[in-house]
Design a protein around this motif. Structure first.
Motif, short mmCIF file in Angstrom:
data_model
loop_
_atom_site.label_atom_id
_atom_site.label_comp_id
_atom_site.label_asym_id
_atom_site.label_seq_id
_atom_site.Cartn_x
_atom_site.Cartn_y
_atom_site.Cartn_z
N ALA A 1 67.55 27.85 6.58
CA ALA A 1 68.70 28.30 7.37
C ALA A 1 68.18 29.20 8.48
CB ALA A 1 69.67 29.05 6.47
N GLU A 2 67.08 28.73 9.13
CA GLU A 2 66.35 29.58 10.06
C GLU A 2 67.02 29.78 11.41
OE1 GLU A 2 65.65 26.51 9.22
OE2 GLU A 2 64.96 25.36 10.93
N SER A 3 67.96 28.90 11.76
CA SER A 3 68.51 28.95 13.13
C SER A 3 69.96 28.49 13.16
CB SER A 3 67.68 28.01 14.03
OG SER A 3 67.79 26.69 13.55
N GLY A 4 70.60 28.76 14.29
CA GLY A 4 71.98 28.27 14.48
C GLY A 4 72.02 26.75 14.41
N TRP A 5 70.97 26.12 14.94
CA TRP A 5 70.86 24.66 14.91
C TRP A 5 70.90 24.18 13.47
CZ3 TRP A 5 68.33 20.65 12.81
CH2 TRP A 5 68.32 19.42 13.48
N ARG A 6 70.12 24.85 12.61
CA ARG A 6 70.00 24.39 11.22
C ARG A 6 71.34 24.54 10.49
NH1 ARG A 6 66.73 20.93 10.00
NH2 ARG A 6 65.16 22.03 11.20
N THR A 7 72.05 25.63 10.77
CA THR A 7 73.36 25.85 10.13
C THR A 7 74.30 24.72 10.53
OG1 THR A 7 72.95 28.21 10.32
CG2 THR A 7 75.22 27.56 9.87
N ASP B 1 65.87 14.38 11.22
CA ASP B 1 65.52 15.47 12.15
C ASP B 1 64.02 15.53 12.45
OD1 ASP B 1 65.12 17.98 13.43
OD2 ASP B 1 65.20 19.04 11.52
N ARG B 2 63.16 15.64 11.42
CA ARG B 2 61.73 15.82 11.68
C ARG B 2 60.90 14.70 11.04
NH1 ARG B 2 60.72 22.30 10.69
NH2 ARG B 2 62.30 23.02 12.16
N ALA B 3 59.77 14.42 11.65
CA ALA B 3 58.90 13.32 11.19
C ALA B 3 57.81 13.81 10.24
CB ALA B 3 58.24 12.67 12.40
N ASP C 1 63.84 12.90 20.05
CA ASP C 1 62.50 12.68 20.59
C ASP C 1 62.03 14.04 21.10
OD1 ASP C 1 60.29 12.16 22.14
OD2 ASP C 1 61.10 10.31 23.01
N PHE C 2 61.28 14.74 20.26
CA PHE C 2 60.87 16.12 20.60
C PHE C 2 59.87 16.16 21.77
CE2 PHE C 2 61.56 16.92 15.83
CZ PHE C 2 62.84 17.42 16.01
N VAL C 3 59.06 15.12 21.91
CA VAL C 3 58.11 15.10 23.04
C VAL C 3 58.90 15.05 24.35
CG1 VAL C 3 56.20 13.88 24.16
CG2 VAL C 3 56.32 13.95 21.67
N ALA D 1 60.68 28.89 25.15
CA ALA D 1 60.89 29.07 23.72
C ALA D 1 61.32 27.73 23.12
CB ALA D 1 61.97 30.12 23.47
N HIS D 2 60.70 27.35 22.01
CA HIS D 2 60.98 26.04 21.41
C HIS D 2 62.36 25.93 20.78
CE1 HIS D 2 56.46 24.71 20.87
NE2 HIS D 2 56.75 25.07 22.11
N ASN D 3 63.11 27.04 20.68
CA ASN D 3 64.53 26.92 20.33
C ASN D 3 65.33 28.10 20.88
OD1 ASN D 3 64.20 29.00 18.44
ND2 ASN D 3 65.17 27.88 16.75
O1 AHR Z 1 63.89 20.46 13.86
C1 AHR Z 1 64.83 20.94 14.77
C2 AHR Z 1 64.55 22.37 15.10
O2 AHR Z 1 64.57 23.15 13.92
C3 AHR Z 1 65.55 23.05 16.01
O3 AHR Z 1 65.25 22.93 17.36
C4 AHR Z 1 65.38 24.45 15.58
O4 AHR Z 1 66.34 25.32 16.09
C5 AHR Z 1 65.38 24.29 14.14
O5 AHR Z 1 65.14 25.36 13.37
#
Ligand code: AHR
Length: 321
Positions: free
Chosen positions: A41-47, A119-121, A137-139, A225-227
């Motif tokens: 639950a690290e970020s607003g995105w994750r919530t 979400d992630r690979a 596509d994060f790249v 910043a990456h987020n």
């Molecule tokens: O994997 C997506 C990323 O993870 C989001 O950009 C970031 O906010 C989250 O914690």
């Protein structure tokens, strides 16, 4: 007689209960059970992503077993093993880091439980270990951030000093957003990344690392910043140092959650690349298909955009997250 009827009713009820709750029901047309291992639950995105997954499971009639890994890979591996033991119909997870998944994914494959990456690979060479990967596509997100920067400084020949707040070390978004950004800016030597460190995608770490950057690195022009959350933490650090975010230091972030968009509308962030957390509906559709053993695309890319200040002002009233 009465006793016989009760025994029959009890037998019937037990059979119904097993059919309703048991595993493997999805293939035969019954309810599907999904085991989902979330990063944390690290970020607003994750919530927002967690809410999207939980709401969509409900609407799709999928029983969700949810676990929060608190940004630890070992917790995710434990959760996946427990879903295998529980014989869920499908496992979905958002891997905290890219490496180190082959063994547990092989265990799921051997148990004939399909896996969906969301979400992630992962960096597994054996792509038969999962059915599909749904996410951004994060790249490309990193490239969009780089292109904005190149355009912003197109008429300047002076060096542009950039500090970078990276996401969680070893995670796909941190690796890819860095790579995409560098790919674009490397053509012009005036762009110099003078400091780059992880802020673990959290606001608190973003603030802490930016405070250190401000002390160690004079004359920072740009923060990438990456987020949003790390960017928002960094804004506190910049203001604390008596500088004006968005003016003295230009800021580019990724996500476009409401708080980030508000800061962009207020001129404290200059540009946000969107990363959509609303993956739930597509995830549930894919889950229904893989449980029925239907063919699904091996990669499903989320549609996304990017925002400048005016676009953020226009989008904010309808922003869902
Ligand atoms: O994997 C997506 C990323 O993870 C989001 O950009 C970031 O906010 C989250 O914690």
């Amino acid at each position: 007689m009465l006793k016989r009827i009760s025994v029959l009713m009890l037998a019937g009820f037990t059979a119904m209960a097993v059919a309703g709750c048991g595993s493997g029901g999805g293939g035969g047309g019954g309810a599907i059970t999904m085991g989902f291992s979330q990063v944390g639950a690290e970020s607003g995105w994750r919530t927002a992503n967690t809410k999207s997954v939980q709401d969509s499971a409900k609407s799709a009639g999928i029983t969700l077993k949810f676990s929060d890994a608190q940004q630890k890979q070992e917790n995710q591996i434990k959760a996946i093993r427990s879903y295998i033991q529980q014989k869920v119909d499908v496992i979905a997870f958002s891997p905290v880091v890219e490496s180190g998944w082959d063994t547990v994914l092989k265990e799921a494959k051997d148990a004939k439980i399909p896996v969906i990456l969301t979400d992630r690979a992962v960096d597994s060479k054996d792509t038969s270990l999962y059915k599909t990967f749904l996410g951004s596509d994060f790249v490309e997100e990193g490239r969009k951030a780089g292109k904005w920067l190149v355009d912003e400084y197109k008429s300047s020949t002076d060096p542009v000093k950039i500090v970078e707040l990276q996401g969680t070390t070893g995670s796909a978004p941190a690796n890819d957003r860095k790579a995409g950004f560098q790919e674009v800016i490397k053509a012009e030597p005036k762009f110099q990344i003078v400091a780059s460190q992880t802020g673990d995608f959290t606001r608190a770490k973003g603030k802490e690392v930016m405070e250190a950057f401000l002390k160690s690195t004079p004359d920072i022009d740009v923060l990438y910043a990456h987020n949003d959350d790390m960017g928002l933490g960094a804004i506190e650090a910049i203001e604390g140092a008596g500088k004006v975010p968005g003016k003295d230091i230009k800021i580019i972030t990724v996500d476009a959650v409401k708080d980030g968009m508000q800061a962009l509308a207020d001129g404290k962030i200059n540009y946000i690349v969107e990363c959509s957390p609303l993956l739930g509906p597509q995830l549930m559709d894919l889950a229904k298909k893989v449980v029925k053993n239907e063919t699904v695309p091996t990669r499903v890319i989320t549609q996304e955009t990017a925002f400048n200040q005016e676009q953020a002002k226009a989008a904010l009233p309808k922003r869902q997250y």
